[in-house]
Design an enzyme around this catalytic site. Sequence first.
Site, PDB file in Angstrom:
ATOM      1  N   SER A  33       0.867  -1.188   0.000  1.00 18.69           N
ATOM      2  CA  SER A  33       0.000   0.000   0.000  1.00 18.69           C
ATOM      3  C   SER A  33       0.894   1.225   0.000  1.00 18.69           C
ATOM      4  O   SER A  33       2.106   1.123   0.186  1.00 18.69           O
ATOM      5  CB  SER A  33      -0.874   0.025   1.259  1.00 18.69           C
ATOM      6  OG  SER A  33      -0.119   0.446   2.380  1.00 18.69           O
ATOM      7  N   ASP A  34       0.324   2.400  -0.197  1.00 15.17           N
ATOM      8  CA  ASP A  34       1.103   3.603   0.086  1.00 15.17           C
ATOM      9  C   ASP A  34       0.956   3.880   1.583  1.00 15.17           C
ATOM     10  O   ASP A  34       0.243   3.184   2.298  1.00 15.17           O
ATOM     11  CB  ASP A  34       0.665   4.787  -0.790  1.00 15.17           C
ATOM     12  CG  ASP A  34       1.800   5.804  -0.928  1.00 15.17           C
ATOM     13  OD1 ASP A  34       2.712   5.808  -0.082  1.00 15.17           O
ATOM     14  OD2 ASP A  34       1.779   6.600  -1.881  1.00 15.17           O
ATOM     15  N   TRP A  35       1.632   4.912   2.026  1.00 14.11           N
ATOM     16  CA  TRP A  35       1.736   5.200   3.458  1.00 14.11           C
ATOM     17  C   TRP A  35       0.347   5.312   4.114  1.00 14.11           C
ATOM     18  O   TRP A  35      -0.377   6.257   3.866  1.00 14.11           O
ATOM     19  CB  TRP A  35       2.528   6.495   3.639  1.00 14.11           C
ATOM     20  CG  TRP A  35       2.791   6.840   5.065  1.00 14.11           C
ATOM     21  CD1 TRP A  35       1.931   7.461   5.926  1.00 14.11           C
ATOM     22  CD2 TRP A  35       3.983   6.567   5.794  1.00 14.11           C
ATOM     23  NE1 TRP A  35       2.517   7.593   7.149  1.00 14.11           N
ATOM     24  CE2 TRP A  35       3.782   7.064   7.104  1.00 14.11           C
ATOM     25  CE3 TRP A  35       5.208   5.956   5.482  1.00 14.11           C
ATOM     26  CZ2 TRP A  35       4.755   6.968   8.086  1.00 14.11           C
ATOM     27  CZ3 TRP A  35       6.172   5.872   6.461  1.00 14.11           C
ATOM     28  CH2 TRP A  35       5.942   6.362   7.741  1.00 14.11           C
ATOM     29  N   ASP A  36       0.006   4.323   4.892  1.00 15.35           N
ATOM     30  CA  ASP A  36      -1.272   4.303   5.625  1.00 15.35           C
ATOM     31  C   ASP A  36      -2.491   4.407   4.700  1.00 15.35           C
ATOM     32  O   ASP A  36      -3.579   4.792   5.146  1.00 15.35           O
ATOM     33  CB  ASP A  36      -1.295   5.424   6.665  1.00 15.35           C
ATOM     34  CG  ASP A  36      -2.152   5.047   7.879  1.00 15.35           C
ATOM     35  OD1 ASP A  36      -2.492   3.854   8.014  1.00 15.35           O
ATOM     36  OD2 ASP A  36      -2.486   5.936   8.668  1.00 15.35           O
TER      37      ASP A  36
END
Length: 771
Positions: free
Chosen positions: A298-301
Amino acid sequence: MPTTNTTRRLRTGSSSLLITVALCGLLLNTNMSISFANPAGDLPSIEQRVAELLGQMTLAEKIGQMNQRNASDGYAPDYLREGLRVGRIGSVLNVVDVDIVNELQRIAVEESRLGIPLMVGRDVIHGFKTVMPIPLGQAASWNPDIVREGARVAALEAATTGVNWTFAPMIDIARDARWGRIAESLGEDPFLASELGAAMVRGFQGDNLADTGTIAACAKHFAGYGAAESGRDYATTNVSENELRNVHLRPFKAAVDAGVTTLMASFSDIDGVPATANEFLMRRVLRDEWRFDGFVVSDWDSVRQLAIHGLTEGDRESAYEAATAGVDMEMAGHAYEDNLEELISEGRIDVAMIDATVANILRAKFRLGLFENPYTKPAELPAIANEHALATAKKAALQSVVMLKNDHGTLPLSPEALDSVALIGPLADAPYEQLGTWIFDGDANLSITPMHAIHSLVGKQVDVRYLRAMENSRSKVSEHFDDAVDIAAGSDAVVLFLGEESILSGEAHSRADISLPGDQAELVRRIRETGKPVIAVILAGRPLTLTNIVDHVDAILFAWHPGTMGGPAIADLLFGVESPSGKLPATFPRMVGQIPIYYNQKNTGKPPSPDTIVHIDDIDARAPQLSLGMTAFHLDAGYTPLYSFGFGLSYAEWEYADIRTSASELRLGQSLTISADVTNTGEVAADEVVQLYVRDLVGNVTRPVKELKGFKRLRLEPGQTMTVDFDLHTDDLSFYGRNMQLMTEPGDFHAWIGGSSDAELRTEFRIVADD
Ligand code: BGC
């Protein structure tokens, strides 16, 4: 250290194989580390080892592999160590202290039950300590070899810290210069971004991912992120499936074909479904159609952000949506860790799906050779910022600078003909700013600035005078402008170092006005009044609208953020040691209102031409509504950009002649060669990037007016002619039609060869249908 060696029978399918198992933890409570390392190469295949390891994992350990934790800039807190010990973390990011990394690997490998090593991620975007030009600048080199070498240097340097995974390349198609992350992109064109993105992947990953000094790459952000509305980072994207497939997905397919280990899901919402929950992208396209067998992070969070998007009510549903859509590993959040087990026990997620996900991650770890070599020994790797690294950074910078203007041969400057030169501006001596965005580890102490490099190059012959004149590029304080004018007036030539500081581009750093910020245009006008030759060297993270200064300068070198060795490269170009050879990887608009403006647009039903446009200043009073051309243009900007895609001047002169095809007709499945003769009619040796464009005249869906299909960088001596051949297979002309099937259609094509997307030298060919 193993205390006991024994052998164990592994069942893999119908056959059983003997492998050596090191029972190193036999005496350590219940911890038993079983080595899946294969130093002698005599273990079963990676797939068999993945299956065997998976068979031994508890559900909690499986979910642990799907969990990536941040280590906050090198600091590894106790919870992280404990998480590793119990097998609840599969990867960390942002640890770049080799001792800490080795310690974390040791805990994972020697203290966790199954001894699974860690993926250690970091944004190594355009260099590590030695910084290459920003990716958009590298794209201006149109040179896959230098892009690959830059990535290799970055991988070798990053690997000294134990980093084994970079979140690069970013291959989002970027057609909006307001978007701050255009700096990280490879530009507006799917073909160029595909070629260069694949080169970057190869540079990071080498020939064998298990070699020392190679790191896993991550193609990001999957997908459509670059189409953010109005260039506002993270904003919604509205991209039709056809446009997605024909434009935005192409570089990702090329990266997958080049063997990229991972992909990153984008933050953005695409057609109502955020990419992080987009099953169509991650399952249908990536897995079913492309057969990708690496993993998606995923991307950050971005998993938990699905709730903020309004797609889910909270973390539980976010974990469900992302995991089922195909995000294998969650970066920095804890939605997976907190919720997957329950989702499985409720029967909403099948363990088989989790197994497939974890297999993707383990496969990558095996390919990286981490089971054999989990630890980093910096001494086995080349020194940081060694001669080769710096030479690569200089070459990349040299080839990335684009000369946009050079009236009356103002450039190159001749040290023999000058007594003095004035260097003025906020970016002449700004070691940090020349590095550009996303340089977590870049070392500004290594930077050689233009001011220093010009001193070293010509300081003995020419009186070099320097004045910063502005605190930074945004400054609106003009109190030093009078001094700048004095210095300029007393010098034989003036070089202005203008542009944007690095903080003005990059993630979340979009601009609505992309002209030179602060009072820089005013500084240009004041300097112009001295009557001296004025050269603008522009360092920036994006294409800028230069309309308000272009007529006030004699020459422009657009240097992007050129990295560590930007200074020496710029000095060599200014003084003619080398000729500029960069070509624009993105269109430069005249004004922001033209955005998005890109060369490979569709024709429309009412295409403009010079005869059909009228300028706002030339409209007669009470002109009839239908008298203004009735085509696709802006009354105040026309329809052409300030500088076109592929454009870039040289100190040499280029003549293109005799375009021809090896055949006028071909059948599907065949190839033809399109050639032209290129002559250096100038007086200096130089590189030229020769470009091939094609137009498919009639399509099942409308086709762009021109599409880049090939390019070659050549070096020609004065007077030298070279025939440039481009081989084109009918598959190279394929596109997704109405049914979203990839196809090449019989019909007529135009082809151009030239030095920019404005190339006029044209030929034709036809694909004929099989009888
Ligand atoms: C960016 C990614 C990056 C990640 C980790 C995110 O904010 O969008 O491109 O790799 O942070 O630093």
